[in-house]
Enzyme design. Structure first.
Site, mmCIF file in Angstrom:
data_model
loop_
_atom_site.group_PDB
_atom_site.id
_atom_site.type_symbol
_atom_site.label_atom_id
_atom_site.label_comp_id
_atom_site.label_asym_id
_atom_site.label_seq_id
_atom_site.Cartn_x
_atom_site.Cartn_y
_atom_site.Cartn_z
ATOM 1 N N SER A 1 -0.666 -36.198 -8.240
ATOM 2 C CA SER A 1 0.079 -37.497 -9.120
ATOM 3 C C SER A 1 -0.766 -37.712 -10.041
ATOM 4 C CB SER A 1 0.347 -38.425 -8.146
ATOM 5 O OG SER A 1 -0.653 -38.906 -7.118
ATOM 6 N N ASP B 1 -9.632 -42.388 -8.627
ATOM 7 C CA ASP B 1 -10.456 -41.062 -8.936
ATOM 8 C C ASP B 1 -9.380 -40.043 -9.767
ATOM 9 O OD1 ASP B 1 -11.969 -42.285 -7.250
ATOM 10 O OD2 ASP B 1 -11.785 -40.734 -5.948
#
Length: 333
Positions: free
Chosen positions: A293, A151
């Site tokens: 991240s 995702d």
């Protein structure tokens, strides 16, 4: 748009993907890849979740914009981006008391816990690294399909003949990213796929291909946020801690996959460290601990073609929301 000229644009073999533009704080736009066949009720639920998420994201963007944009903020940031701070944060988020933060976070970001294999969590990190049911993230098994490993918000960048690419006005070289000039040369003229994960995204990721992987190579560094505010000031993708491997495939050439740690992400937890390991499309590769991240993929020249929406949005400075397993391109014919 120069980015478009770098590719022969491809449309998906399945239904066309429609880009729905949404606000994302003060740092540009995000478009959501959506199939016309999506259920109307699901779209409405998504919109409500997006509206709530945008409010939280806007506050985060403003705070990070101030910290990275002002001298006092950058002084305060210095201890926060060090590995020791991320490790301390990770230990706190492993405690049982941290589980108290799960319910407010789920409510604020409209996270559907019915997609998870479990709904009760012993700590915040246990929730953050939660595993979803397989049907929550269906994988495109079409042989030619190039899929998203996670995702996130996708942007694609052409790698120039000089081995350079530009992210939000900051120029990088593949050599500095990989810290290996010889290896970087293999991706000259290819494509860099940048998937930026936010805190409300699913933080497990998969192999997007079938193939044989190399040993993992860890590059030590610090932990800037991957929010665009940081990239305006620092070359985060060559300063942050990261880990890479290569995967040799029949369909897509030899790809390079790299996970990049970020603020409060003290751990990149990959499942397979050895060399010569056979991996499969859809197989779990690893997960990040708490925080935003990034995953970067490098593909060689003439091997993979991005679908049109991602090239056009990237050329316009727009990130496109994608889901793990979703088609984002195809093998070059």
């Amino acid at each position: 748009m120069e980015l478009e000229k770098s590719y022969k644009l491809e449309e998906p073999d399945t239904a066309d993907i429609q880009g729905q533009t949404m606000r994302s704080g003060t740092h540009g736009k995000i478009a959501e890849g959506q199939s016309p066949s999506s259920d109307i009720a699901e779209l409405q639920a998504d919109k409500e979740g997006v509206d709530a998420g945008n409010q939280a994201q806007s506050f985060q963007d403003r705070m990070l914009g101030w910290m990275y944009g002002h001298t006092v903020g950058r002084v305060l940031l210095k201890p926060l981006v060090r590995p020791g701070f991320s490790k301390l944060g990770g230990r706190l988020l492993d405690t049982r008391v941290s589980a108290l933060a799960v319910k407010p976070f789920v409510h604020m970001n409209h996270i559907d816990l019915s997609e998870c294999k479990k709904q009760k969590f012993r700590s915040y990190n246990d929730f953050f690294t939660r595993e979803l049911l397989p049907e929550a993230r269906p994988v495109d098994w079409t042989r030619e399909a190039w899929i998203s490993p996670c995702d996130g918000r996708l942007t694609v960048y052409p790698i120039t003949a000089e081995g350079r690419f530009t992210v939000k006005h900051t120029e990088y070289t593949v050599g500095s990213l990989l810290q290996n000039e010889e290896l970087a040369g293999r991706y000259t003229g290819g494509t860099l796929w940048l998937y930026r994960l936010c805190v409300d995204d699913y933080h497990r990721y998969i192999y997007p291909v079938d193939g044989v992987k190399s040993v993992n190579v860890r590059i030590p560094g610090i932990f800037h946020t991957v929010n665009p505010a940081a990239n305006d000031r620092y070359p985060i993708y060559k300063e942050n801690t990261r880990e890479r491997c290569m995967i040799k495939t029949e369909q897509f050439g030899t790809i390079l996959m790299m996970e990049v740690g970020a603020l409060l992400v003290g751990k990149i937890e990959n499942r397979h460290s050895g060399s010569g390991v056979h991996v499969s499309r859809g197989q779990e590769k690893g997960n990040f601990a708490f925080g935003g991240s990034t995953i970067l993929l490098l593909t060689q020249r003439g091997r993979v073609v991005p679908d049109r929406i991602y090239v056009e949005n990237s050329a316009a400075g727009v990130e496109t929301k994608v889901k793990l397993g979703q088609r984002v391109g195809q093998a070059a014919m």
